[in-house]
Motif scaffolding. Structure first.
Motif, PDB file in Angstrom:
ATOM      1  N   PRO B 484       0.830  -1.208   0.000  1.00  9.46           N
ATOM      2  CA  PRO B 484       0.000   0.000   0.000  1.00  9.46           C
ATOM      3  C   PRO B 484       0.858   1.250   0.000  1.00  9.46           C
ATOM      4  N   GLY B 485       0.418   2.269  -0.749  1.00  8.65           N
ATOM      5  CA  GLY B 485       1.101   3.554  -0.703  1.00  8.65           C
ATOM      6  C   GLY B 485       0.690   4.293   0.561  1.00  8.65           C
ATOM      7  N   GLY B 486      -0.599   4.500   0.694  1.00 12.45           N
ATOM      8  CA  GLY B 486      -1.198   4.977   1.936  1.00 12.45           C
ATOM      9  C   GLY B 486      -0.550   6.171   2.588  1.00 12.45           C
ATOM     10  N   ARG B 487      -0.717   7.382   2.032  1.00  5.16           N
ATOM     11  CA  ARG B 487      -0.287   8.547   2.788  1.00  5.16           C
ATOM     12  C   ARG B 487      -1.264   8.773   3.937  1.00  5.16           C
ATOM     13  N   GLY B 488      -0.819   9.488   4.937  1.00  6.66           N
ATOM     14  CA  GLY B 488      -1.736   9.827   6.021  1.00  6.66           C
ATOM     15  C   GLY B 488      -1.850   8.747   7.073  1.00  6.66           C
ATOM     16  N   ARG B 489      -1.016   7.736   7.019  1.00  7.94           N
ATOM     17  CA  ARG B 489      -1.092   6.768   8.114  1.00  7.94           C
ATOM     18  C   ARG B 489       0.072   6.975   9.063  1.00  7.94           C
ATOM     19  N   ILE B 490      -0.172   6.594  10.321  1.00 13.32           N
ATOM     20  CA  ILE B 490       0.838   6.744  11.369  1.00 13.32           C
ATOM     21  C   ILE B 490       0.943   5.406  12.069  1.00 13.32           C
ATOM     22  N   GLY B 491       2.148   4.917  12.243  1.00 13.48           N
ATOM     23  CA  GLY B 491       2.297   3.616  12.880  1.00 13.48           C
ATOM     24  C   GLY B 491       2.777   3.706  14.310  1.00 13.48           C
ATOM     25  N   GLY B 492       2.876   2.553  14.943  1.00 14.96           N
ATOM     26  CA  GLY B 492       3.482   2.486  16.271  1.00 14.96           C
ATOM     27  C   GLY B 492       2.498   2.357  17.405  1.00 14.96           C
ATOM     28  N   ARG B 493       3.066   2.261  18.603  1.00 14.97           N
ATOM     29  CA  ARG B 493       2.252   2.057  19.794  1.00 14.97           C
ATOM     30  C   ARG B 493       1.787   3.384  20.365  1.00 14.97           C
ATOM     31  N   THR B 494       0.652   3.335  21.053  1.00  9.06           N
ATOM     32  CA  THR B 494       0.170   4.510  21.782  1.00  9.06           C
ATOM     33  C   THR B 494       0.985   4.657  23.065  1.00  9.06           C
TER      34      THR B 494
END
Lengths: 353, 813
Positions: B484-494
């Motif tokens: 996926p290209g998917g701009r606007g996503r943020i990864g990781g733990r809260t």
């Protein structure tokens, strides 16, 4: 005998005493005996006052020479004795370096959580967040919203644990319940899609429950990791590429991946994912049952009916989902022959990983 | 679904070697779970004839037989089966034969008599069918011939995993169609119409359907004058190859057609069906309230009102799609057959068969969906075969009531959309060429396709279902991989998730291993722990637990850890340090779902380490548990915390405390009470603690960490020992020192606690009775210079006077 002769004699005597000293203490005794306040050389030097003006420079010069010789001898002897003492101390302190070290108790992370963390790390790196959901779920989230037909066999009492409903509504009174222990982490997909608009990139680790008797290959409770992506333009190729990346990260770059078409109610097209056997490399052996491939996860494109339940526009968005069992992956990675080890807490098992 | 390749080859040309065929099926969604090569494993198994069967003199359940295998001397065989008599033909495994299960036949003495071989069941030979007794062979089986040769077992059987969406693959024809589509060859549908004569069936039989939803189609044919008997070998073999025990020629034909075409059939003894208007009258209707039927296994079955019954004017004669009735069962005396080929509502069949625990090959097919268009064709072919193998004449015509007839479904398939979903760039023509071999009618409409779906593919209801067909036939391996290209996503733990990670890491650094236990709990743990639930709390109860020990959900992690400690102890591991982070569940009246809370709990038993050559093993106690919590709070910055002596019934009084953060009780800590240790078969001390993780998260989120200057000037340390009453806690004295300390006092460190040992004679006592001495090291420091005694002493003396007054202490001389 002149005083100079006396000094020379004393020098010889003192140098012999220094040379004879076997320890630092004896050396110090010698120093005090000759150069201390009451030392014999000191006494000689004190007697210089009675000399004539002619004698004084000569005797003074000799006495200085004697003192310097003595001090030099003392110093070099001290250095030698100290060196010997250090060497013998070092010799005495030698240890058998093969004796065990002092134990420092450090705990181990459970192997299942090591696996889960590894999966989470890999997908974090791909931009996924971690979502969670309740373990006691409603039938709606566990089945209905995931496109299971009303008579789906997984709903049966023999497969799914149901929980007594204390809400006092009719179903509870009749002894039926739509409250259950989630049978997969997939209901969290529905919660996530209810709570947030696309783009969605999440991974959901957690415990799930099925009515199986604990034996070497079954547990009534196990650990799943779910993934969900919903965005514009997501394709099956994206799913395939993502899982191929995951498998290589998890199992090693030389492992091959294949997707076989399969059926799941909540994805379409659906597939099962196999990884080439790490023992035989794909030619077939005992550990892969002769197949050369080991099944590790299920996946597919999110079924439009699932999007329908959460009001996501199926023409605008597409998505994929996948799910895998941590026990299965840990079992394959480490060759654990009996799933019950994972849940018994035997420290001899926990310490292996 | 078991598929005999010998049979399959009649329906489709098998152009690939078996292994490649299996791969092809695997990769197009029909997983081959196993491949059985029949015959080769049966060397040394021959057809035998039982000459005599006598009771074993020393064993009630064994018989002693003489068996002719065509050799000079009959074999003497001891046998445990009971379903045979002298004269029966059976498969005999001679000495030296190895059966498919791996068992090698040896000469053996059984209760004193030598057995020179073994007579076998179908299960032992893995030829499909019943394992409850010997496999009885037809009378014409030639004695002495290798069994595999006689039974036509030089065959390969594929065990296919048929997914629930593909009912069409539960038949040989369906599998042949699939094989044809994935290997690009043609397939053949067997058909056949019987020769008919005599009275038309319409004058013999009437059919009425009360509810067209429950029964979309019912057809009946009549075959009169049959002779019921054993099937010819070819028929018995094929039925057996599919895993069903041959019964008689009529029943075997119905099963054969079910496996061949996918249409379950039922044969009634027509003579036993009641008449109405001089016709055998079949009425298909839902069961009435409280109605029962005696099924052909002799059991009376109570029915729910959504069960479908086949009835005649006298009452129920079959449980539709699930099992026949006893009164109309075909027997050796039957001469006239009424043959049913029908279609029933999948959901109703599923519920009925599951409710009654009657799951049959027939019910499995009906609950997945049987093609209603198939019934008449299947009836024609079955009637033809019955007449062929059992004699008799087929009455002309068919009674066919078909209220559920539907025109074929049309689905649009957008070529562009399909490529968007799959990530492919297939043309309309390519898609068309993939779909057509499945039996779908494909017509171009503009840029896209119109697809006509045959009734045997009930799973194809939406465009996405066709997209899946395109994908699997194109080959998932041919779809290009992408991400996926998917701009606007943020990864990781809260932040909360990162905190949980830190809690685990800290506890491991403190020496605790992580445990994962069952979320199930045992109500009896309430008693074992002497744990009282709050009046508004209830345990979460399972309606269908696997066992009493796992009948509720856990409300504390304590039993999970105590069991793990006990498990280790029973296996000789004495030093156990575990923690578990997991959900606990508690509910209350009026709640549908319980509250779920994440807790972290720890257990310490034994010592940190086994005694070493240079270190002692020190018994762990309360203060080791407290030390772990100190480490946890300091490392995770989970706020100012304290403990307060507080009894918990499962902890030893005087060695138990609650954990307090920001004024709230967030957990507990202590040594397990002796009676609780007994209940878990443990010897103490065992230290336990449990703390709410969300409470820690909350506390940590309020805590801000800010830099303090590293001291440049040395501290001035003074020690003081304070004698106080036993009742005065260390915490109180420490707090008094801190609060009275003023600006110069930097730290207070308790380094010694002294009590006169119990029973110290009065003369030797160093402290007054009931008192203890607490020795502190106080460090004074200021940031801008080195303090001197003159700076510190007056402050210190004043501080001590103040503290002595506050807590009733005296300075120990």
């Amino acid at each position: 005998m002149t005083i100079t002769d006396d000094l020379r004699a004393l020098e010889a005597e003192a140098l012999a005493a220094v040379e004879a000293a076997a320890t630092l203490d004896e050396l110090e005794a010698a120093r005090i005996g000759y150069l201390g306040k009451k030392g014999s050389l000191t006494a000689v030097l004190r007697g210089l006052g009675g000399l004539t003006a002619d004698e004084r420079p000569i005797v003074g010069k000799v006495s200085n020479e004697v003192r310097q010789a003595l001090e030099g001898a003392l110093e070099s002897k001290r250095a030698r004795l100290e060196g010997t003492a250090r060497a013998s101390r070092i010799a005495a302190e030698a240890v058998d370096v093969t004796l065990p070290g002092r134990h420092h108790p450090v705990g181990r992370q459970h192997v299942l959580h090591q696996v889960v963390d590894e999966i989470v790390e890999i997908f974090s790196g791909l931009g996924y967040r971690i979502a969670q959901g309740p373990e006691v779920e409603l039938d709606y989230y566990n089945f209905t919203a995931l496109n299971h037909p009303p008579d789906h066999p997984a709903r049966a009492l023999q497969d799914t644990f149901y929980v007594k409903d204390l809400s006092g509504d009719r179903a509870a009174v009749e002894g039926e319940s739509d409250v259950l222990l989630r049978t997969h982490t997939s209901p969290a997909q529905v919660h996530v899609m209810e709570a947030q608009k696309p783009p969605i990139y999440v991974i959901v680790p957690g415990k799930v429950y099925r009515r199986d008797v604990a034996d070497p290959s079954h547990l009534p409770q196990f650990t799943q990791v779910e993934g969900l992506v919903v965005d514009e333009g997501i394709t099956f190729g994206d799913l395939k590429g993502t899982l191929e990346h995951f498998v290589r990260e998890m199992f090693g770059p030389d492992r091959r991946v294949r997707l076989r078409p399969h059926f799941f109610p909540f994805t379409e097209p659906s597939a099962e994912v196999d990884v080439s056997c790490g023992i035989c490399g794909g030619s077939g052996c005992r550990s892969c049952g002769g197949e050369g491939w080991l099944e590790i996860l299920g996946c597919g494109m999110v079924d439009p009916n699932v999007f329908g339940h959460v009001g996501i526009d199926t023409e605008k968005y597409t998505g994929f989902a996948f799910g895998m069992g941590a026990e299965r992956i840990a079992g394959l990675k480490y060759g654990v022959p009996d799933l019950r080890h994972f849940i018994e807490g035997d420290t001899r098992f926990l310490h292996q990983f | 679904m078991r598929v005999s390749l010998k049979w399959l080859a009649d329906l489709v040309d098998i152009t690939l070697p078996v292994e490649e065929l299996c791969d092809r099926l695997d990769m197009t969604g029909t997983k081959v779970e196993a491949v059985h090569t029949l015959g080769e494993a049966l060397d040394g198994v021959v057809v035998g004839r039982v000459l005599t069967r006598e009771q074993h003199p020393d064993a009630d359940k064994l018989s002693y037989c003489s068996v002719d295998i065509g050799a000079a001397e009959p074999l003497k065989i001891v046998c445990g089966a009971t379903n045979f008599a002298a004269g029966d033909k059976v498969p005999v495994a001679c000495v030296g034969a190895t059966l498919p299960g791996g068992m090698t036949i040896k000469r053996a003495k059984l209760r004193g008599l030598e057995s020179q071989g073994m007579m076998c069941s179908a299960t032992e030979l893995e030829v499909g069918g019943d394992g409850s007794g010997l496999l009885i062979l037809p009378d014409d089986a030639p004695v002495g011939v290798p069994f595999a040769q006689y039974y036509g077992l030089a065959d390969t059987v594929l065990e296919l995993e048929v997914t629930p969406n593909r009912p069409d693959c539960l038949s040989m024809v369906g599998v042949a169609r699939e094989v044809a589509a994935v290997t690009h060859v043609d397939y053949r549908v067997p058909s056949g119409t019987p020769e008919e004569s005599g009275t038309p069936v319409g004058d013999l039989v009437s059919v009425e359907i009360a509810d067209g939803q429950l029964c979309p189609r019912y057809t009946a044919r009549a075959i009169r004058g049959v002779t019921v008997g054993p099937s010819p070998a070819w028929l018995a073999e094929r039925v057996a190859a599919c895993g069903t025990r041959p019964v008689n020629n009529v029943v075997d034909v119905t099963n054969y057609i079910m496996y061949e075409l996918g249409q379950p059939l039922h044969a009634f003894d027509m003579g036993t069906i009641a008449q109405c208007d001089e016709k055998k009258a079949i009425i298909v209707r839902p069961a009435g309230e409280g109605e029962t039927i005696r099924t052909l296994d002799g059991q009376d079955r109570p029915l729910a009102s959504d069960a479908i019954l086949i009835t005649d004017p006298s009452g129920p004669i079959a449980l539709a799609g699930v099992m026949g009735g006893e009164t109309t069962e075909v027997s050796d005396a039957t001469t006239d057959i009424l043959l049913e080929a029908a279609c029933f509502d999948p959901a109703s069949i599923s519920r009925t068969s599951r409710r009654l625990g009657l799951i049959s090959e027939s019910s499995l097919r009906f609950e997945r969906g049987v093609d209603p268009d198939l019934a008449a064709r299947a009836a024609d072919r079955a009637a033809m075969l019955i007449a062929e193998v059992a004699g008799g004449t087929v009455a002309p015509g068919i009674v066919d009531v078909y209220p559920g007839k539907r025109p074929p479904a049309h689905l649009p398939l957008r070529v562009g959309r399909t490529n968007e979903i799959l990530g492919t760039s297939l043309t309309r023509e390519e898609m068309s060429a993939l779909l057509a071999p499945l039996g779908l009618g494909v017509t171009p409409v503009g840029d896209d396709l119109d697809v006509t779906v045959p009734a045997f593919r009930p799973d194809l209801e939406r465009e996405i279902d066709l997209v899946e067909e395109v994908a699997r036939l194109y080959g998932l391996e041919n779809i290009p991989s992408s991400r996926p290209g998917g701009r606007g996503r943020i990864g990781g733990r809260t932040p909360a998730q990162r905190f949980e990670v830190r809690v685990g890491a800290t506890l491991r650094a403190a020496g605790l291993d992580e445990h994962i236990g069952y979320a199930f709990g045992d109500r009896a743990d309430l008693e074992r722990l002497t744990w009282d639930l709050a009046s508004d709390e209830q345990l979460v109860e399972l309606i269908n637990p696997m066992s009493e020990e796992q009948s509720v959900l856990r409300w504390t992690l304590a039993p999970s850890l105590l069991r793990a400690v006990s498990h280790n102890r029973r296996r000789g591991v004495s030093d156990v340090h575990l923690y578990e982070m997991g959900t606990v569940f508690i509910t209350a009246d009026g709640r549908k779902q319980p509250k779920e809370r994440l807790m972290v709990s720890g257990a310490l038993a034994g010592a940190w380490n086994a005694p070493g050559w240079n270190e002692q093993a020190r018994q762990l106690d309360f203060f080791d548990g407290k030390g772990v919590l100190e480490t946890l709070f300091e490392t995770t910055h989970a706020g100012r915390w304290s403990v307060r002596a507080s009894d918990r019934p499962w902890l030893q009084p005087g060695r138990s405390a609650e954990v307090i953060v920001g004024g709230d009780v967030v957990g507990w800590l202590g040594e397990v009470a002796p009676h609780v240790l007994d209940n878990y078969e443990l010897t103490g001390p065992v230290v336990l603690f449990e703390v709410s993780v969300p409470a820690l998260v909350k506390a940590a989120s309020r805590e801000s960490i800010s830099y303090r200057d590293i001291p440049r000037y040395p501290a001035y340390a003074l020690d003081v020992a304070l004698v106080v009453d036993e009742a005065v806690t260390a915490e109180r004295v420490t707090a008094a020192l801190r609060s009275a300390g003023g600006a110069l006092l930097e730290s207070v460190h308790l380094f010694d606690v002294y009590r006169d040992p119990q029973g110290t004679p009065e003369a030797q006592r160093r402290l007054p009775e009931g008192m203890k001495s607490l020795a502190f090291s106080l460090e004074y420091r200021t940031a801008d210079r080195t303090l001197s005694e003159a700076d510190v002493r007056p402050v210190h003396d004043k501080l001590i006077r103040k503290v002595c007054g506050a807590v009733g202490a005296e300075v120990r001389a």
